[in-house]
Design a protein around this motif. Structure first.
Motif, PDB file in Angstrom:
ATOM      1  N   HIS A  53     -18.453 -34.568 -30.307  1.00 33.67           N
ATOM      2  CA  HIS A  53     -18.686 -34.164 -28.921  1.00 33.67           C
ATOM      3  C   HIS A  53     -18.795 -35.399 -28.043  1.00 33.67           C
ATOM      4  O   HIS A  53     -19.221 -36.453 -28.520  1.00 33.67           O
ATOM      5  N   ILE A  54     -18.423 -35.236 -26.773  1.00 32.04           N
ATOM      6  CA  ILE A  54     -18.524 -36.357 -25.826  1.00 32.04           C
ATOM      7  C   ILE A  54     -19.262 -35.912 -24.575  1.00 32.04           C
ATOM      8  O   ILE A  54     -19.105 -34.768 -24.122  1.00 32.04           O
ATOM      9  N   TRP A  55     -20.101 -36.804 -24.063  1.00 27.98           N
ATOM     10  CA  TRP A  55     -20.780 -36.602 -22.788  1.00 27.98           C
ATOM     11  C   TRP A  55     -20.202 -37.627 -21.822  1.00 27.98           C
ATOM     12  O   TRP A  55     -20.410 -38.839 -22.000  1.00 27.98           O
ATOM     13  N   LYS A  56     -19.466 -37.127 -20.818  1.00 30.76           N
ATOM     14  CA  LYS A  56     -18.771 -38.012 -19.892  1.00 30.76           C
ATOM     15  C   LYS A  56     -19.755 -38.567 -18.864  1.00 30.76           C
ATOM     16  O   LYS A  56     -20.598 -37.835 -18.334  1.00 30.76           O
ATOM     17  N   TRP A  57     -19.616 -39.847 -18.583  1.00 35.76           N
ATOM     18  CA  TRP A  57     -20.501 -40.515 -17.626  1.00 35.76           C
ATOM     19  C   TRP A  57     -20.462 -39.821 -16.259  1.00 35.76           C
ATOM     20  O   TRP A  57     -21.482 -39.687 -15.585  1.00 35.76           O
ATOM     21  N   GLN A  58     -19.288 -39.362 -15.890  1.00 39.26           N
ATOM     22  CA  GLN A  58     -19.110 -38.677 -14.615  1.00 39.26           C
ATOM     23  C   GLN A  58     -20.059 -37.475 -14.484  1.00 39.26           C
ATOM     24  O   GLN A  58     -20.534 -37.165 -13.403  1.00 39.26           O
ATOM     25  N   GLN A  59     -20.332 -36.809 -15.602  1.00 37.58           N
ATOM     26  CA  GLN A  59     -21.271 -35.676 -15.585  1.00 37.58           C
ATOM     27  C   GLN A  59     -22.713 -36.128 -15.749  1.00 37.58           C
ATOM     28  O   GLN A  59     -23.634 -35.514 -15.222  1.00 37.58           O
ATOM     29  N   THR A  60     -22.899 -37.198 -16.519  1.00 43.46           N
ATOM     30  CA  THR A  60     -24.256 -37.647 -16.842  1.00 43.46           C
ATOM     31  C   THR A  60     -24.928 -38.297 -15.640  1.00 43.46           C
ATOM     32  O   THR A  60     -26.110 -38.066 -15.370  1.00 43.46           O
ATOM     33  N   GLU A  61     -24.159 -39.124 -14.910  1.00 40.67           N
ATOM     34  CA  GLU A  61     -24.775 -39.926 -13.855  1.00 40.67           C
ATOM     35  C   GLU A  61     -25.539 -39.110 -12.807  1.00 40.67           C
ATOM     36  O   GLU A  61     -26.690 -39.423 -12.508  1.00 40.67           O
ATOM     37  N   PRO A  62     -24.922 -38.037 -12.251  1.00 41.25           N
ATOM     38  CA  PRO A  62     -25.692 -37.279 -11.244  1.00 41.25           C
ATOM     39  C   PRO A  62     -26.965 -36.655 -11.822  1.00 41.25           C
ATOM     40  O   PRO A  62     -27.956 -36.482 -11.109  1.00 41.25           O
ATOM     41  N   LEU A  63     -26.943 -36.332 -13.113  1.00 40.77           N
ATOM     42  CA  LEU A  63     -28.130 -35.740 -13.735  1.00 40.77           C
ATOM     43  C   LEU A  63     -29.236 -36.782 -13.891  1.00 40.77           C
ATOM     44  O   LEU A  63     -30.423 -36.467 -13.763  1.00 40.77           O
ATOM     45  N   ILE A  64     -28.829 -38.011 -14.139  1.00 37.43           N
ATOM     46  CA  ILE A  64     -29.814 -39.092 -14.214  1.00 37.43           C
ATOM     47  C   ILE A  64     -30.439 -39.308 -12.837  1.00 37.43           C
ATOM     48  O   ILE A  64     -31.655 -39.450 -12.701  1.00 37.43           O
ATOM     49  N   GLU A  65     -29.595 -39.310 -11.830  1.00 37.45           N
ATOM     50  CA  GLU A  65     -30.093 -39.446 -10.453  1.00 37.45           C
ATOM     51  C   GLU A  65     -31.094 -38.325 -10.136  1.00 37.45           C
ATOM     52  O   GLU A  65     -32.156 -38.543  -9.576  1.00 37.45           O
ATOM     53  N   LYS A  66     -30.718 -37.119 -10.530  1.00 38.86           N
ATOM     54  CA  LYS A  66     -31.551 -35.956 -10.271  1.00 38.86           C
ATOM     55  C   LYS A  66     -32.895 -36.058 -10.992  1.00 38.86           C
ATOM     56  O   LYS A  66     -33.932 -35.643 -10.471  1.00 38.86           O
TER      57      LYS A  66
END
Ligand code: GTQ
Ligand code: FE2
Length: 329
Positions: A53-66
């Protein structure tokens, strides 16, 4: 290999069960019925646990911000987002948990210790970012690695004016499987920094690692140029359960296929490429995190003809080696 069970044996099975016992032949039945694994000729092997499985940075980054707004650091021990393998409950692999931890400017993540071992690879570091590990102050600049071996006190400090971000890798699922999970809070926010202790075995600077990586002569057909972190004093593994490593795939690299009984997690540092694991293609780029479960056949490809790809990789191989269980083919 299947056998017919007569009435008499079935009754005996029931009698044993009534005494909280069972015949070993029930294990054979379980194996033959395809539960938990499969026969391939004379060899029985377990099914994969978890999936590639892969977690794309594009999806991860806004969640980190949140997460910065959703959670005060003081609300929880750590503001870490854990990557959950969709085919496992709560875990990244059946032995490791991986997360990204963010600390806002000025924050302190209070001191605690646990029997779970952890390591941290810095994604966004600063001169005034550090973790204190059993008294040793470990600076965390970009791409540095800091170890928190089991039962060592640790607190994280961001005294810079930018956010800090790193990858956490922990052997939590392994420790949990052994029912050895113990946590202890220090009781105060932070431990004292001691000047008489050395961080040499706990902190690895990127500049040292990069130099060693560039000094490698031979590429491995499977992994390209792979360099595990080593304990400077012993030359042995840096940790008892986890093996952190840097991996460089030269431009155009097409890795040979292999499978290993260790699980692997990767953080892409630079470059773009693909990893094909158990028939699943994971297409990766910078700051993506992906996982290759134990025993999944896999190959790495660098899709750029001339740009190197760089990855930070962690496996649970030392734990398996220590128990004499590591295998590959
Ligand atoms: O930074 O001490 O991601 O204790 C999970 C548990 C990080 C930490 C995690 C932890 C830590
Ligand atoms: Fe911790």
């Amino acid at each position: 290999m299947a056998f017919e069970k007569g009435e008499e044996l079935a009754a005996f099975d029931a009698e044993l069960a009534a005494h909280d016992m069972r015949g070993q032949w029930l294990s054979d039945e379980r194996r033959d019925s395809g539960q938990g694994g499969d026969w391939k000729g004379d060899v029985w092997e377990p099914h994969l646990r978890g999936r590639p499985h892969i977690w794309k940075w594009q999806q991860t980054e806004p969640l980190i911000e949140k997460s910065a707004h959703a959670i005060e650091e003081s609300f929880t021990a750590r503001r870490s987002l854990i990557f959950e393998n969709p085919a496992l409950e709560r875990f990244t692999t059946h032995t490791m948990n991986v997360g990204m931890q963010m600390i806002k400017p000025g924050e302190l993540a209070w001191a605690h210790r646990h029997t779970i071992s952890a390591l941290r690879f810095v994604i966004e570091g600063h001169p005034d970012l550090y973790t204190v590990v059993d008294g040793a102050q470990c600076p965390m600049q970009e791409r540095d690695l800091v170890l928190t071996p089991n039962w060592q006190w640790h607190d994280h400090h961001n005294q810079s004016d930018g956010r800090a971000l790193w990858l956490d890798v922990l052997d939590g699922p392994l420790v949990a499987a052994l029912n050895q999970t113990v946590f202890e809070n220090f009781g105060e926010d932070q431990q004292a920094v001691r000047n008489d202790v050395n961080s040499g075995a706990l902190r690895f600077s990127w500049s040292d690692m990069e130099k060693a990586l560039n000094g490698l002569d031979d590429a491995d057909p499977h992994e390209g140029f792979a360099l595990p972190y080593r304990d400077a004093a012993t030359g042995g593994p840096a940790m008892k359960t986890l093996e952190p490593a840097i991996q460089r795939l030269p431009g155009g690299f097409q890795g040979a296929e292999r499978r290993q009984s260790s699980s692997a997690v990767y953080l892409v540092m630079e470059g773009t490429g693909r990893t094909v694991a158990d028939g699943v293609t994971l297409t990766w780029g910078p700051r993506d995190v992906f996982v290759v479960p134990a025993w999944a056949r896999h190959r790495h490809f660098n899709d750029s003809p001339d740009q190197d790809a760089l990855m930070f990789r962690v496996t649970d191989r030392p734990a398996l080696e220590a128990l004499g269980l590591y295998r590959e083919d």
